[in-house]
Design a protein around this motif. Structure first.
Motif, PDB file in Angstrom:
ATOM      1  N   ILE A 265      10.401  -5.771   2.019  1.00  0.00           N
ATOM      2  CA  ILE A 265      11.626  -6.510   2.338  1.00  0.00           C
ATOM      3  C   ILE A 265      12.578  -6.467   1.146  1.00  0.00           C
ATOM      4  N   PHE A 266      12.035  -6.704  -0.050  1.00  0.00           N
ATOM      5  CA  PHE A 266      12.837  -6.647  -1.276  1.00  0.00           C
ATOM      6  C   PHE A 266      13.448  -5.259  -1.451  1.00  0.00           C
ATOM      7  N   ALA A 267      12.645  -4.215  -1.224  1.00  0.00           N
ATOM      8  CA  ALA A 267      13.112  -2.842  -1.427  1.00  0.00           C
ATOM      9  C   ALA A 267      14.250  -2.476  -0.479  1.00  0.00           C
ATOM     10  N   ASN A 268      14.246  -3.040   0.709  1.00  0.00           N
ATOM     11  CA  ASN A 268      15.348  -2.787   1.632  1.00  0.00           C
ATOM     12  C   ASN A 268      16.589  -3.572   1.262  1.00  0.00           C
ATOM     13  N   LYS A 269      16.383  -4.760   0.735  1.00  0.00           N
ATOM     14  CA  LYS A 269      17.519  -5.606   0.353  1.00  0.00           C
ATOM     15  C   LYS A 269      18.166  -5.117  -0.932  1.00  0.00           C
ATOM     16  N   TRP A 270      17.332  -4.633  -1.875  1.00  0.00           N
ATOM     17  CA  TRP A 270      17.815  -4.221  -3.195  1.00  0.00           C
ATOM     18  C   TRP A 270      17.403  -2.771  -3.465  1.00  0.00           C
ATOM     19  N   LYS A 271      17.932  -1.852  -2.678  1.00  0.00           N
ATOM     20  CA  LYS A 271      17.530  -0.445  -2.766  1.00  0.00           C
ATOM     21  C   LYS A 271      17.717   0.128  -4.165  1.00  0.00           C
ATOM     22  N   GLU A 272      18.781  -0.279  -4.836  1.00  0.00           N
ATOM     23  CA  GLU A 272      19.090   0.286  -6.149  1.00  0.00           C
ATOM     24  C   GLU A 272      18.180  -0.254  -7.249  1.00  0.00           C
ATOM     25  N   ARG A 273      17.374  -1.257  -6.942  1.00  0.00           N
ATOM     26  CA  ARG A 273      16.518  -1.877  -7.956  1.00  0.00           C
ATOM     27  C   ARG A 273      15.051  -1.422  -7.852  1.00  0.00           C
ATOM     28  N   VAL A 274      14.750  -0.585  -6.863  1.00  0.00           N
ATOM     29  CA  VAL A 274      13.378  -0.133  -6.646  1.00  0.00           C
ATOM     30  C   VAL A 274      13.309   1.387  -6.760  1.00  0.00           C
ATOM     31  N   LYS A 275      12.571   1.877  -7.761  1.00  0.00           N
ATOM     32  CA  LYS A 275      12.467   3.314  -7.995  1.00  0.00           C
ATOM     33  C   LYS A 275      11.406   3.962  -7.100  1.00  0.00           C
ATOM     34  N   SER A 276      10.349   3.239  -6.815  1.00  0.00           N
ATOM     35  CA  SER A 276       9.312   3.725  -5.905  1.00  0.00           C
ATOM     36  C   SER A 276       8.460   2.549  -5.468  1.00  0.00           C
ATOM     37  N   LEU A 277       7.685   2.772  -4.415  1.00  0.00           N
ATOM     38  CA  LEU A 277       6.776   1.751  -3.898  1.00  0.00           C
ATOM     39  C   LEU A 277       5.376   2.330  -3.781  1.00  0.00           C
ATOM     40  N   CYS A 278       4.400   1.520  -4.154  1.00  0.00           N
ATOM     41  CA  CYS A 278       2.995   1.865  -3.931  1.00  0.00           C
ATOM     42  C   CYS A 278       2.351   0.702  -3.198  1.00  0.00           C
TER      43      CYS A 278
ATOM     44  N   GLU B 212      10.782   1.561   8.051  1.00  0.00           N
ATOM     45  CA  GLU B 212      11.588   2.672   8.577  1.00  0.00           C
ATOM     46  C   GLU B 212      12.863   2.878   7.769  1.00  0.00           C
ATOM     47  N   GLY B 213      13.340   1.827   7.144  1.00  0.00           N
ATOM     48  CA  GLY B 213      14.585   1.918   6.385  1.00  0.00           C
ATOM     49  C   GLY B 213      14.396   2.349   4.941  1.00  0.00           C
ATOM     50  N   LEU B 214      13.146   2.600   4.528  1.00  0.00           N
ATOM     51  CA  LEU B 214      12.897   2.956   3.142  1.00  0.00           C
ATOM     52  C   LEU B 214      13.301   4.397   2.850  1.00  0.00           C
ATOM     53  N   SER B 215      14.056   4.580   1.793  1.00  0.00           N
ATOM     54  CA  SER B 215      14.404   5.925   1.337  1.00  0.00           C
ATOM     55  C   SER B 215      13.735   6.240   0.009  1.00  0.00           C
ATOM     56  N   THR B 216      13.234   5.219  -0.671  1.00  0.00           N
ATOM     57  CA  THR B 216      12.564   5.402  -1.951  1.00  0.00           C
ATOM     58  C   THR B 216      11.212   6.079  -1.741  1.00  0.00           C
TER      59      THR B 216
ATOM     60  N   PRO C  99       8.419   9.111   7.197  1.00  0.00           N
ATOM     61  CA  PRO C  99       8.103  10.546   7.178  1.00  0.00           C
ATOM     62  C   PRO C  99       7.786  11.087   5.787  1.00  0.00           C
ATOM     63  N   HIS C 100       8.374  10.499   4.753  1.00  0.00           N
ATOM     64  CA  HIS C 100       8.172  11.011   3.403  1.00  0.00           C
ATOM     65  C   HIS C 100       7.010  10.342   2.667  1.00  0.00           C
ATOM     66  N   VAL C 101       6.239   9.517   3.357  1.00  0.00           N
ATOM     67  CA  VAL C 101       5.148   8.791   2.695  1.00  0.00           C
ATOM     68  C   VAL C 101       4.087   9.759   2.167  1.00  0.00           C
ATOM     69  N   ILE C 102       3.510   9.439   1.021  1.00  0.00           N
ATOM     70  CA  ILE C 102       2.366  10.158   0.489  1.00  0.00           C
ATOM     71  C   ILE C 102       1.150   9.268   0.704  1.00  0.00           C
ATOM     72  N   TYR C 103       0.232   9.719   1.550  1.00  0.00           N
ATOM     73  CA  TYR C 103      -0.947   8.923   1.899  1.00  0.00           C
ATOM     74  C   TYR C 103      -2.165   9.458   1.156  1.00  0.00           C
ATOM     75  N   LYS C 104      -2.875   8.558   0.471  1.00  0.00           N
ATOM     76  CA  LYS C 104      -4.080   8.934  -0.251  1.00  0.00           C
ATOM     77  C   LYS C 104      -5.206   7.958   0.093  1.00  0.00           C
ATOM     78  N   GLU C 105      -6.404   8.502   0.245  1.00  0.00           N
ATOM     79  CA  GLU C 105      -7.567   7.679   0.538  1.00  0.00           C
ATOM     80  C   GLU C 105      -8.574   7.837  -0.594  1.00  0.00           C
ATOM     81  N   ILE C 106      -9.062   6.725  -1.116  1.00  0.00           N
ATOM     82  CA  ILE C 106      -9.999   6.755  -2.233  1.00  0.00           C
ATOM     83  C   ILE C 106     -11.421   6.566  -1.717  1.00  0.00           C
ATOM     84  N   LYS C 107     -12.258   7.543  -2.009  1.00  0.00           N
ATOM     85  CA  LYS C 107     -13.642   7.515  -1.555  1.00  0.00           C
ATOM     86  C   LYS C 107     -14.412   6.374  -2.229  1.00  0.00           C
ATOM     87  N   HIS C 108     -15.416   5.882  -1.507  1.00  0.00           N
ATOM     88  CA  HIS C 108     -16.313   4.850  -2.032  1.00  0.00           C
ATOM     89  C   HIS C 108     -15.542   3.631  -2.527  1.00  0.00           C
ATOM     90  N   ALA C 109     -14.555   3.210  -1.751  1.00  0.00           N
ATOM     91  CA  ALA C 109     -13.759   2.028  -2.106  1.00  0.00           C
ATOM     92  C   ALA C 109     -13.527   1.188  -0.863  1.00  0.00           C
TER      93      ALA C 109
END
Length: 258
Positions: A84-97, A182-186, A211-221
């Motif tokens: 929610i924050f990232a959509n409201k303040w797009k210029e303040r968020v460089k990336s999301l994890c 859906e509105g995330l561009s970061t 569509p641009h998401v990078i999905y990673k799965e960590i084994k044994h976690a």
């Protein structure tokens, strides 16, 4: 100049959830973390635990620390205020994890949340014991992570104001997080543990939402992959941050040439 990373813990946790990551990433980044409303130093205190107030808390944290922009790494439920924050303040968020991130798609998780919302008037200790057991189901004899997660969740959930977890269920049942995703561009990194099928059940349409998401799965976690496999998570996140930085630097150089 060092970039900033803000780490945000999940429900029943504290800012110590990212202790190892902060120690490591502090070499190359300015790292920050804080306790969610009603957690950590303020555990047990009555708070107005709303998404609006959680977003305001993050806004105030930015301002108090003089942060203009940052990478945000959030665990589990905290993907809600972060997105929610990232959509409201797009210029303040460089990336999301998002670690153990989820949203309100039809799923096994949503069924569990609906059940415990409907039974929320039960004695809190009894309700929490059952709820902790069902949101961390044991997946196999090789899965020790569910037992650890449910024990921690129950222990510290008992110390919270009893409305916090119930409000969090309401948010996940009724708030349209998907529209924010859906509105995330970061750039977005989505990390899940191998033994986290209940939360992964919400992600069937993740790629179409982001569509641009990078999905990673960590084994044994389990659900909190950064806690169960801190070194593996560190490597995944560092690779993401380095790739992102290199890509952005390359883009800036191209713009300068043009």
């Amino acid at each position: 100049m060092k970039e900033n990373i803000i780490f945000i813990h999940g429900l029943t946790g504290t800012k110590r959830a990212f202790k190892k990551q902060i120690e490591y990433f502090n070499q190359e980044y300015h790292t920050y973390t804080y306790d969610l409303l009603g957690h950590g130093e303020h555990i047990g205190k009555h708070v107005h635990f709303t998404l609006d107030n959680l977003v305001k808390q993050l806004e105030a944290f930015y301002d108090a620390n003089g942060i203009k922009e940052a990478h945000i790494c959030s665990l589990s439920y905290s993907c809600y205020p972060s997105a929610i924050f990232a959509n409201k303040w797009k210029e303040r968020v460089k990336s999301l994890c998002f670690i153990g991130g989820h949203y309100n798609a039809p799923s096994k998780l949503l069924d569990v949340l609906k059940f415990y919302w409907d039974t929320r008037d039960e004695d809190y200790e009894t309700w929490l014991k059952k709820y902790s057991n069902d949101i961390y189901p044991k997946e196999s004899i090789l899965d020790p992570y569910s037992a650890i997660s449910k024990r921690i969740y129950y222990k510290f959930g008992l110390k919270l104001d009893d409305q916090i977890l119930k409000n969090a269920i309401w948010h996940r049942l009724n708030y349209d997080l998907r529209s924010h995703l859906e509105g995330l561009s970061t750039p977005v990194l989505w990390v899940m543990g191998e033994y986290d099928s209940l939360y992964k059940s919400t992600l069937t349409d993740l790629k179409s939402i982001i569509p641009h998401v990078i999905y990673k799965e960590i084994k044994h976690a389990g659900h909190a992959a950064n806690l169960f496999r801190p070194n593996c998570f560190r490597d995944v996140y560092e690779n993401f941050l380095v790739h992102y930085t290199m890509e952005k630097t390359s883009q800036r150089k191209m713009l300068n040439i043009i």
